[in-house]
Scaffold this motif. Structure first.
Motif, PDB file in Angstrom:
ATOM      1  N   LEU A 110      33.957  47.559  33.217  1.00  0.00           N
ATOM      2  CA  LEU A 110      32.577  47.883  33.552  1.00  0.00           C
ATOM      3  C   LEU A 110      32.494  49.139  34.405  1.00  0.00           C
ATOM      4  O   LEU A 110      33.355  49.380  35.261  1.00  0.00           O
ATOM      5  CB  LEU A 110      31.926  46.723  34.313  1.00  0.00           C
ATOM      6  N   LEU A 111      31.463  49.934  34.171  1.00  0.00           N
ATOM      7  CA  LEU A 111      31.170  51.044  35.067  1.00  0.00           C
ATOM      8  C   LEU A 111      30.604  50.482  36.374  1.00  0.00           C
ATOM      9  O   LEU A 111      30.032  49.387  36.392  1.00  0.00           O
ATOM     10  CB  LEU A 111      30.164  51.992  34.431  1.00  0.00           C
ATOM     11  N   PRO A 112      30.756  51.202  37.483  1.00  0.00           N
ATOM     12  CA  PRO A 112      30.234  50.693  38.765  1.00  0.00           C
ATOM     13  C   PRO A 112      28.754  50.363  38.714  1.00  0.00           C
ATOM     14  O   PRO A 112      28.319  49.333  39.254  1.00  0.00           O
ATOM     15  CB  PRO A 112      30.526  51.838  39.743  1.00  0.00           C
ATOM     16  N   GLU A 113      27.954  51.213  38.048  1.00  0.00           N
ATOM     17  CA  GLU A 113      26.520  50.943  37.999  1.00  0.00           C
ATOM     18  C   GLU A 113      26.215  49.714  37.138  1.00  0.00           C
ATOM     19  O   GLU A 113      25.256  48.978  37.413  1.00  0.00           O
ATOM     20  CB  GLU A 113      25.755  52.158  37.461  1.00  0.00           C
ATOM     21  N   THR A 114      27.029  49.463  36.119  1.00  0.00           N
ATOM     22  CA  THR A 114      26.835  48.267  35.300  1.00  0.00           C
ATOM     23  C   THR A 114      27.205  47.013  36.077  1.00  0.00           C
ATOM     24  O   THR A 114      26.523  45.987  35.999  1.00  0.00           O
ATOM     25  CB  THR A 114      27.671  48.359  34.021  1.00  0.00           C
ATOM     26  N   SER A 158      27.010  46.630  39.298  1.00  0.00           N
ATOM     27  CA  SER A 158      25.915  46.411  40.247  1.00  0.00           C
ATOM     28  C   SER A 158      24.718  45.782  39.552  1.00  0.00           C
ATOM     29  O   SER A 158      24.047  44.903  40.109  1.00  0.00           O
ATOM     30  CB  SER A 158      25.523  47.736  40.899  1.00  0.00           C
ATOM     31  N   LEU A 159      24.442  46.220  38.323  1.00  0.00           N
ATOM     32  CA  LEU A 159      23.320  45.670  37.575  1.00  0.00           C
ATOM     33  C   LEU A 159      23.536  44.191  37.266  1.00  0.00           C
ATOM     34  O   LEU A 159      22.603  43.380  37.364  1.00  0.00           O
ATOM     35  CB  LEU A 159      23.131  46.469  36.286  1.00  0.00           C
ATOM     36  N   LEU A 160      24.762  43.813  36.903  1.00  0.00           N
ATOM     37  CA  LEU A 160      25.059  42.416  36.609  1.00  0.00           C
ATOM     38  C   LEU A 160      24.902  41.541  37.851  1.00  0.00           C
ATOM     39  O   LEU A 160      24.433  40.402  37.768  1.00  0.00           O
ATOM     40  CB  LEU A 160      26.480  42.287  36.049  1.00  0.00           C
ATOM     41  N   ARG A 161      25.277  42.056  38.989  1.00  0.00           N
ATOM     42  CA  ARG A 161      25.121  41.299  40.224  1.00  0.00           C
ATOM     43  C   ARG A 161      23.637  41.081  40.535  1.00  0.00           C
ATOM     44  O   ARG A 161      23.231  40.008  40.981  1.00  0.00           O
ATOM     45  CB  ARG A 161      25.822  42.019  41.378  1.00  0.00           C
ATOM     46  N   ASN A 217      32.103  34.375  36.081  1.00  0.00           N
ATOM     47  CA  ASN A 217      33.414  33.981  35.584  1.00  0.00           C
ATOM     48  C   ASN A 217      33.983  34.909  34.522  1.00  0.00           C
ATOM     49  O   ASN A 217      35.203  35.118  34.490  1.00  0.00           O
ATOM     50  CB  ASN A 217      33.340  32.555  35.021  1.00  0.00           C
ATOM     51  N   TYR A 218      33.132  35.462  33.663  1.00  0.00           N
ATOM     52  CA  TYR A 218      33.668  36.371  32.651  1.00  0.00           C
ATOM     53  C   TYR A 218      33.780  37.796  33.184  1.00  0.00           C
ATOM     54  O   TYR A 218      34.788  38.464  32.975  1.00  0.00           O
ATOM     55  CB  TYR A 218      32.807  36.359  31.388  1.00  0.00           C
ATOM     56  N   PHE A 219      32.731  38.248  33.870  1.00  0.00           N
ATOM     57  CA  PHE A 219      32.734  39.623  34.393  1.00  0.00           C
ATOM     58  C   PHE A 219      33.280  39.689  35.816  1.00  0.00           C
ATOM     59  O   PHE A 219      33.119  40.706  36.501  1.00  0.00           O
ATOM     60  CB  PHE A 219      31.321  40.206  34.323  1.00  0.00           C
ATOM     61  N   ARG A 220      33.875  38.599  36.277  1.00  0.00           N
ATOM     62  CA  ARG A 220      34.687  38.553  37.494  1.00  0.00           C
ATOM     63  C   ARG A 220      33.918  38.865  38.781  1.00  0.00           C
ATOM     64  O   ARG A 220      34.463  39.449  39.713  1.00  0.00           O
ATOM     65  CB  ARG A 220      35.892  39.491  37.374  1.00  0.00           C
ATOM     66  N   GLN A 221      32.691  38.414  38.863  1.00  0.00           N
ATOM     67  CA  GLN A 221      31.930  38.502  40.119  1.00  0.00           C
ATOM     68  C   GLN A 221      31.970  37.115  40.760  1.00  0.00           C
ATOM     69  O   GLN A 221      30.957  36.428  40.887  1.00  0.00           O
ATOM     70  CB  GLN A 221      30.509  38.974  39.851  1.00  0.00           C
ATOM     71  N   MET A 222      33.155  36.717  41.172  1.00  0.00           N
ATOM     72  CA  MET A 222      33.415  35.332  41.537  1.00  0.00           C
ATOM     73  C   MET A 222      32.644  34.859  42.760  1.00  0.00           C
ATOM     74  O   MET A 222      32.419  33.655  42.923  1.00  0.00           O
ATOM     75  CB  MET A 222      34.917  35.136  41.763  1.00  0.00           C
ATOM     76  N   ASP A 223      32.254  35.766  43.628  1.00  0.00           N
ATOM     77  CA  ASP A 223      31.502  35.347  44.811  1.00  0.00           C
ATOM     78  C   ASP A 223      30.105  34.840  44.473  1.00  0.00           C
ATOM     79  O   ASP A 223      29.447  34.206  45.301  1.00  0.00           O
ATOM     80  CB  ASP A 223      31.406  36.498  45.817  1.00  0.00           C
ATOM     81  N   LEU A 224      29.645  35.100  43.234  1.00  0.00           N
ATOM     82  CA  LEU A 224      28.328  34.639  42.800  1.00  0.00           C
ATOM     83  C   LEU A 224      28.403  33.349  41.993  1.00  0.00           C
ATOM     84  O   LEU A 224      27.367  32.853  41.536  1.00  0.00           O
ATOM     85  CB  LEU A 224      27.643  35.737  41.954  1.00  0.00           C
TER      86      LEU A 224
END
Length: 279
Positions: free
Chosen positions: A223-227, A229-232, A265-272
């Motif tokens: 993922l790009l950084p801006e993408t 951030s958008l997913l979060r 879980n898939y895009f690895r933003q585990m804190d969410l």
């Protein structure tokens, strides 16, 4: 060619510090300059600067050019402090990433989350296989990338999305021909539109849930950084909407939980991710 600038002065002054000979830098009367200049070291020989020396006349020799540099260096302060007008700066607002703290109505099990991630991964693999077969043309004309109103009308079938999650105004679903014709910048742009629209709503409609899932399946890794951030932002908005639900039978509960699961879980933003309480 005559070159005289503060940058040239700084370069020459820096080189003067690197030699082993002591600098005998002279003023207009041939006297050795006092202060910190006494500790500098010379890189080039500089003769006595005569009293009738005119620095405004272009130098005829290399020695005259160096003499001009020495004169300019002698006029520079050892430490320069810039004067900053603080009134020209605007006060900045910092947005802190704070997750929704209230617990959801239901907490999905680890097995359920793993199953959803596996199914999502399979969908992405199928999309990649179809995309490798060639360029697809959608059966309908798509709006321009920056045409937010056009994409809203395409996805929801009207200029106003239905409030009820089960209602439908006949929007175009995310057909495979449409998804395969979208490049990554367009996928990111349309996904960003949906996140903005979700921020304005009190529930998740069927059409928007379908589009969000499909757009997530089209995102390429890494993922790009801006993408990222958008997913979060998307996961936080889904958490906000899920907290407002009053019943476990609400039709938006499962799709909101699914989107949070995939982002975490898939895009690895585990804190969410939803926390499973161990008994």
């Amino acid at each position: 060619m005559y070159i005289s600038s503060l940058h040239s002065v700084q370069v020459i002054r820096g080189s003067l510090r690197k030699t082993h000979a002591r600098l005998g830098s002279h003023d207009m009367h041939g006297k050795i300059m006092s202060g910190n200049a006494d500790y500098l070291e010379k890189a080039l020989a500089v003769g006595v600067i005569n009293e009738d020396f005119d620095p405004m006349i272009p130098p005829a020799t290399g020695e005259e050019y160096i003499q001009r540099v020495v004169l300019e260096a002698s006029k520079c302060e050892d430490v320069l402090v810039a004067s900053v007008d603080k009134s020209r700066f605007k006060e900045q607002t910092v947005n802190i990433d704070v997750s929704i703290k209230e617990p959801p109505l239901i907490t999905p099990s680890i097995e359920w989350q793993q199953c959803q991630v596996a199914d999502f991964s399979s969908v992405r693999q199928n999309l990649a296989k179809y995309r490798s077969m060639g360029i697809f043309k959608p059966s309908i004309s798509l709006p321009a990338r920056k045409d937010e109103a056009g994409w809203y009308l395409l996805c929801f079938g009207s200029e106003t999305e239905p409030v009820e999650s089960g209602a439908s105004n006949g929007g175009v679903p995310p057909l495979l021909s449409i998804l395969l014709s979208m490049n990554q910048p367009l996928v990111h742009e349309v996904l960003e539109y949906h996140v903005e629209w979700l921020e304005e709503k009190s529930s998740l409609s069927v059409q928007q849930g379908q589009w969000l899932y499909s757009l997530l399946a089209c995102l390429e890794l890494p993922l790009l950084p801006e993408t990222c951030s958008l997913l979060r932002t998307l996961a936080r908005e889904c958490s906000r909407l899920r907290v407002s639900l009053k019943s476990v039978d609400h039709p938006s509960l499962a799709p909101l939980t699914l989107i949070i699961c995939l982002v975490a879980n898939y895009f690895r933003q585990m804190d969410l991710a939803d926390t499973v309480l161990l008994q």
